[in-house]
Design a protein around this motif. Structure first.
Motif, PDB file in Angstrom:
ATOM      1  N   GLU A  48      -7.135   7.617   1.684  1.00  0.00           N
ATOM      2  CA  GLU A  48      -7.746   6.349   0.799  1.00  0.00           C
ATOM      3  C   GLU A  48      -7.439   5.197   2.067  1.00  0.00           C
ATOM      4  O   GLU A  48      -7.229   4.110   1.465  1.00  0.00           O
ATOM      5  N   GLY A  49      -8.264   5.480   3.202  1.00  0.00           N
ATOM      6  CA  GLY A  49      -8.763   4.304   3.940  1.00  0.00           C
ATOM      7  C   GLY A  49      -7.420   3.979   4.986  1.00  0.00           C
ATOM      8  O   GLY A  49      -7.454   2.783   5.348  1.00  0.00           O
ATOM      9  N   VAL A  50      -6.426   4.698   5.143  1.00  0.00           N
ATOM     10  CA  VAL A  50      -5.204   4.189   5.963  1.00  0.00           C
ATOM     11  C   VAL A  50      -5.361   4.585   7.351  1.00  0.00           C
ATOM     12  O   VAL A  50      -5.774   5.943   7.417  1.00  0.00           O
ATOM     13  N   PHE A  51      -4.955   4.096   8.352  1.00  0.00           N
ATOM     14  CA  PHE A  51      -4.731   4.552   9.800  1.00  0.00           C
ATOM     15  C   PHE A  51      -3.855   3.727  10.564  1.00  0.00           C
ATOM     16  O   PHE A  51      -3.641   2.675  10.319  1.00  0.00           O
ATOM     17  N   ILE A  52      -3.034   4.591  11.142  1.00  0.00           N
ATOM     18  CA  ILE A  52      -1.887   3.745  11.975  1.00  0.00           C
ATOM     19  C   ILE A  52      -2.237   4.130  13.416  1.00  0.00           C
ATOM     20  O   ILE A  52      -2.912   5.106  13.933  1.00  0.00           O
ATOM     21  N   ALA A  53      -1.359   3.379  14.495  1.00  0.00           N
ATOM     22  CA  ALA A  53      -1.317   3.685  15.890  1.00  0.00           C
ATOM     23  C   ALA A  53      -0.066   3.146  16.284  1.00  0.00           C
ATOM     24  O   ALA A  53       0.501   2.473  16.121  1.00  0.00           O
ATOM     25  N   ILE A  54       0.496   4.012  17.165  1.00  0.00           N
ATOM     26  CA  ILE A  54       1.504   3.966  18.255  1.00  0.00           C
ATOM     27  C   ILE A  54       1.214   3.845  19.503  1.00  0.00           C
ATOM     28  O   ILE A  54       0.748   4.814  20.031  1.00  0.00           O
ATOM     29  N   ILE A  55       1.590   2.677  20.134  1.00  0.00           N
ATOM     30  CA  ILE A  55       0.919   2.486  21.686  1.00  0.00           C
ATOM     31  C   ILE A  55       2.132   2.042  22.448  1.00  0.00           C
ATOM     32  O   ILE A  55       2.421   0.769  22.627  1.00  0.00           O
ATOM     33  N   ASP A  84      -5.980   9.982  26.232  1.00  0.00           N
ATOM     34  CA  ASP A  84      -5.061  10.803  27.347  1.00  0.00           C
ATOM     35  C   ASP A  84      -3.671  10.366  27.096  1.00  0.00           C
ATOM     36  O   ASP A  84      -2.911  10.124  28.372  1.00  0.00           O
ATOM     37  N   GLY A  85      -2.984  10.302  26.016  1.00  0.00           N
ATOM     38  CA  GLY A  85      -1.722  10.090  26.109  1.00  0.00           C
ATOM     39  C   GLY A  85      -1.255   8.919  25.952  1.00  0.00           C
ATOM     40  O   GLY A  85       0.159   8.268  25.989  1.00  0.00           O
ATOM     41  N   ARG A  86      -2.103   7.720  25.774  1.00  0.00           N
ATOM     42  CA  ARG A  86      -1.621   6.196  25.753  1.00  0.00           C
ATOM     43  C   ARG A  86      -1.242   5.892  24.238  1.00  0.00           C
ATOM     44  O   ARG A  86      -0.783   4.892  24.332  1.00  0.00           O
ATOM     45  N   ALA A  87      -1.763   6.676  23.254  1.00  0.00           N
ATOM     46  CA  ALA A  87      -1.341   6.212  21.864  1.00  0.00           C
ATOM     47  C   ALA A  87      -1.378   7.634  20.931  1.00  0.00           C
ATOM     48  O   ALA A  87      -2.014   8.551  21.339  1.00  0.00           O
ATOM     49  N   ALA A  88      -0.621   7.376  20.136  1.00  0.00           N
ATOM     50  CA  ALA A  88      -0.483   8.470  18.914  1.00  0.00           C
ATOM     51  C   ALA A  88      -1.055   7.685  17.729  1.00  0.00           C
ATOM     52  O   ALA A  88      -0.706   6.511  17.395  1.00  0.00           O
ATOM     53  N   ILE A  89      -2.098   8.493  16.932  1.00  0.00           N
ATOM     54  CA  ILE A  89      -2.932   7.745  15.935  1.00  0.00           C
ATOM     55  C   ILE A  89      -2.639   8.622  14.981  1.00  0.00           C
ATOM     56  O   ILE A  89      -2.773  10.031  14.774  1.00  0.00           O
ATOM     57  N   LYS A  90      -2.563   8.387  13.512  1.00  0.00           N
ATOM     58  CA  LYS A  90      -2.742   9.322  12.328  1.00  0.00           C
ATOM     59  C   LYS A  90      -3.422   8.526  11.428  1.00  0.00           C
ATOM     60  O   LYS A  90      -3.294   7.332  10.976  1.00  0.00           O
ATOM     61  N   THR A  91      -4.301   9.392  10.560  1.00  0.00           N
ATOM     62  CA  THR A  91      -5.000   8.889   9.282  1.00  0.00           C
ATOM     63  C   THR A  91      -4.072   9.246   8.268  1.00  0.00           C
ATOM     64  O   THR A  91      -3.051   9.896   8.356  1.00  0.00           O
ATOM     65  N   ILE A 107       0.797  -1.318   0.012  1.00  0.00           N
ATOM     66  CA  ILE A 107       0.002   0.239   0.129  1.00  0.00           C
ATOM     67  C   ILE A 107       1.026   1.379   0.053  1.00  0.00           C
ATOM     68  O   ILE A 107       2.214   1.186   0.143  1.00  0.00           O
ATOM     69  N   TYR A 108       0.277   2.365  -0.354  1.00  0.00           N
ATOM     70  CA  TYR A 108       0.786   3.677  -0.128  1.00  0.00           C
ATOM     71  C   TYR A 108       0.483   4.226   1.536  1.00  0.00           C
ATOM     72  O   TYR A 108      -0.819   4.166   1.565  1.00  0.00           O
ATOM     73  N   PRO A 109       1.162   4.211   2.282  1.00  0.00           N
ATOM     74  CA  PRO A 109       0.864   4.816   3.701  1.00  0.00           C
ATOM     75  C   PRO A 109       0.003   6.220   3.848  1.00  0.00           C
ATOM     76  O   PRO A 109      -0.498   6.372   4.752  1.00  0.00           O
ATOM     77  N   ARG A 110       0.273   6.987   2.652  1.00  0.00           N
ATOM     78  CA  ARG A 110      -0.306   8.288   2.629  1.00  0.00           C
ATOM     79  C   ARG A 110       0.292   9.115   3.765  1.00  0.00           C
ATOM     80  O   ARG A 110       1.398   9.120   4.466  1.00  0.00           O
ATOM     81  N   SER A 111      -0.534   9.785   4.427  1.00  0.00           N
ATOM     82  CA  SER A 111      -0.115  10.713   5.488  1.00  0.00           C
ATOM     83  C   SER A 111      -0.130  10.044   6.647  1.00  0.00           C
ATOM     84  O   SER A 111       0.440  10.716   7.862  1.00  0.00           O
ATOM     85  N   SER A 112      -0.383   8.662   6.760  1.00  0.00           N
ATOM     86  CA  SER A 112      -0.196   7.876   8.022  1.00  0.00           C
ATOM     87  C   SER A 112       1.280   7.795   8.458  1.00  0.00           C
ATOM     88  O   SER A 112       1.539   7.524   9.686  1.00  0.00           O
ATOM     89  N   CYS A 113       2.290   8.046   7.579  1.00  0.00           N
ATOM     90  CA  CYS A 113       3.677   7.769   7.903  1.00  0.00           C
ATOM     91  C   CYS A 113       4.382   9.043   8.051  1.00  0.00           C
ATOM     92  O   CYS A 113       5.460   9.182   7.972  1.00  0.00           O
ATOM     93  N   LYS A 114       3.695  10.332   8.249  1.00  0.00           N
ATOM     94  CA  LYS A 114       4.323  11.621   8.320  1.00  0.00           C
ATOM     95  C   LYS A 114       5.484  11.516   9.674  1.00  0.00           C
ATOM     96  O   LYS A 114       6.455  12.314   9.476  1.00  0.00           O
ATOM     97  N   GLY A 170       2.673  -1.679  17.488  1.00  0.00           N
ATOM     98  CA  GLY A 170       2.267  -0.722  16.415  1.00  0.00           C
ATOM     99  C   GLY A 170       0.835  -1.413  15.568  1.00  0.00           C
ATOM    100  O   GLY A 170       0.744  -2.466  15.433  1.00  0.00           O
ATOM    101  N   VAL A 171       0.027  -0.614  14.897  1.00  0.00           N
ATOM    102  CA  VAL A 171      -1.203  -0.936  14.248  1.00  0.00           C
ATOM    103  C   VAL A 171      -1.004  -0.482  12.821  1.00  0.00           C
ATOM    104  O   VAL A 171      -0.772   0.889  12.768  1.00  0.00           O
ATOM    105  N   ALA A 172      -1.450  -0.968  11.572  1.00  0.00           N
ATOM    106  CA  ALA A 172      -1.772  -0.578  10.510  1.00  0.00           C
ATOM    107  C   ALA A 172      -2.855  -1.132   9.852  1.00  0.00           C
ATOM    108  O   ALA A 172      -3.221  -2.328   9.929  1.00  0.00           O
ATOM    109  N   VAL A 173      -3.769  -0.054   9.500  1.00  0.00           N
ATOM    110  CA  VAL A 173      -4.972  -0.544   9.083  1.00  0.00           C
ATOM    111  C   VAL A 173      -4.921   0.040   7.506  1.00  0.00           C
ATOM    112  O   VAL A 173      -4.558   1.263   7.247  1.00  0.00           O
ATOM    113  N   LYS A 174      -5.772  -0.639   6.470  1.00  0.00           N
ATOM    114  CA  LYS A 174      -6.162  -0.272   5.046  1.00  0.00           C
ATOM    115  C   LYS A 174      -7.223  -0.781   4.693  1.00  0.00           C
ATOM    116  O   LYS A 174      -7.754  -1.980   4.608  1.00  0.00           O
TER     117      LYS A 174
END
Length: 325
Positions: free
Chosen positions: A252-259, A242-249, A38-45, A265-269
């Motif tokens: 084209e339907g991509v989302f990540i989470a840093i916990i 409340d500071g437990r995770a950073a998430i970023k959209t 996939i292209y991560p698009r803005s989820s990988c900034k 780490g989580v990646a969704v497409k």
């Protein structure tokens, strides 16, 4: 991944892929195909911002946590975003024309109506990626590199590529040009989740890259309002956690989470690129991992959310598919 029910009928379904990865790079759980490219698009900034910090540019120019959050942002173009971007660029002695992201009508309604009332055109400061591009411009100035910082062979983008391949643990097979004109490097879902797990465990290490990663993720969690904006899933769900995770959209339907607390780490497409489905899916995964409350008002905006018609009548629900829960 996500279903939309109207009355007793399953009206729409969104398929896709998701990966949860641990700090060793191994898959903890996966849905769909973890090797889908996939292209991560803005989820990988936050990956694209790593060289800004590791190069010493961030410290040289006195960037604080707000600057770093904006470097990772896809913001609404509200005053809290554009005022900070303008001040950042002023500090560099640059102007709007030095950006290469293009003008964009702000998503923030007050900002948009303000432009309409004064018969002004949007500028590049309003672009949702102007924070990322401010980071690129800062790095380019630090490197003494040329003005066309979005070109694939520019030192800024070569540094971003090196960071991307190092954190994903993969050689990127190709790249595309993102909406903001910067290269966006392809990876697998596993690679993207691996990178996010590497960010999540960064505080456990003392190398320069890891210290930079921890600073960027912490900045996102400290300033969720700068990462996206009011009403946006990134902002609302990070506040709820409340500071437990950073998430970023990403587009084209991509989302990540840093916990960080779980070193995951989580990646969704979402296959059809639908934002509502990605927001629902990431919410369900975060609830399942115990870092987001299912009944929090912010969660209920995106997961198990009522579908209201124009009269405010509850007509259905958008919810995660059973296998995701």
């Amino acid at each position: 991944m996500t279903e939309l029910w109207r009355g007793s009928l399953l009206e729409s379904r969104h398929t896709g892929h998701a990966v949860i990865c641990d700090d060793t790079g191994q898959i903890v759980r996966a849905w769909g195909d973890p090797e889908a490219v996939i292209y991560p698009r803005s989820s990988c900034k936050m990956i694209q911002a790593l060289p800004l910090v590791t190069s010493g540019a961030a410290d040289k120019y006195g960037l604080d946590t707000e600057h770093l959050a904006l470097a990772c942002a896809s913001h609404n173009g509200a005053a809290i975003h554009t005022d900070r971007v303008r001040a950042w660029i002023d500090q560099l002695g640059l102007v709007d024309q030095d950006f290469r992201c293009g003008p964009q009508i702000p998503d923030d309604r007050d900002a948009m109506y303000g432009l309409i009332r004064t018969h002004e055109q949007p500028c590049q400061f309003h672009n949702n990626c102007s924070g990322k591009h401010s980071g690129f411009l800062t790095l380019a100035a630090h490197m003494g590199a040329g003005p066309d910082y979005v070109e694939i062979d520019h030192p800024v983008q070569q540094a971003a590529l090196a960071a991307f391949e190092e954190t994903t643990g993969e050689t990127s097979p190709t790249y595309g040009i993102d909406g903001c004109s910067a290269p966006n490097f392809a990876t697998t879902l596993h690679g993207l989740a691996r990178a996010m797990a590497w960010f999540a465990s960064a505080a456990d290490r003392s190398d320069r890259q890891s210290i930079a990663a921890e600073r960027l993720a912490r900045a996102m969690m400290l300033h969720p309002e700068l990462v996206a904006g009011e009403g946006r899933a990134c902002t609302e769900l990070m506040r709820a956690m409340d500071g437990r995770a950073a998430i970023k959209t990403g587009a084209e339907g991509v989302f990540i989470a840093i916990i960080p607390e779980k070193r995951l780490g989580v990646a969704v497409k979402i296959a059809d690129g639908t934002t509502r489905a990605a927001e629902c899916a990431i919410s369900a995964i975060l609830v399942g991992l115990g870092v987001l409350e299912a009944d929090h008002p912010a969660t209920r905006r995106f997961m198990n959310a009522p579908i209201l018609n124009r009269r405010g009548i509850d007509t259905g629900i958008i919810k995660p598919a059973e296998q995701l829960v």
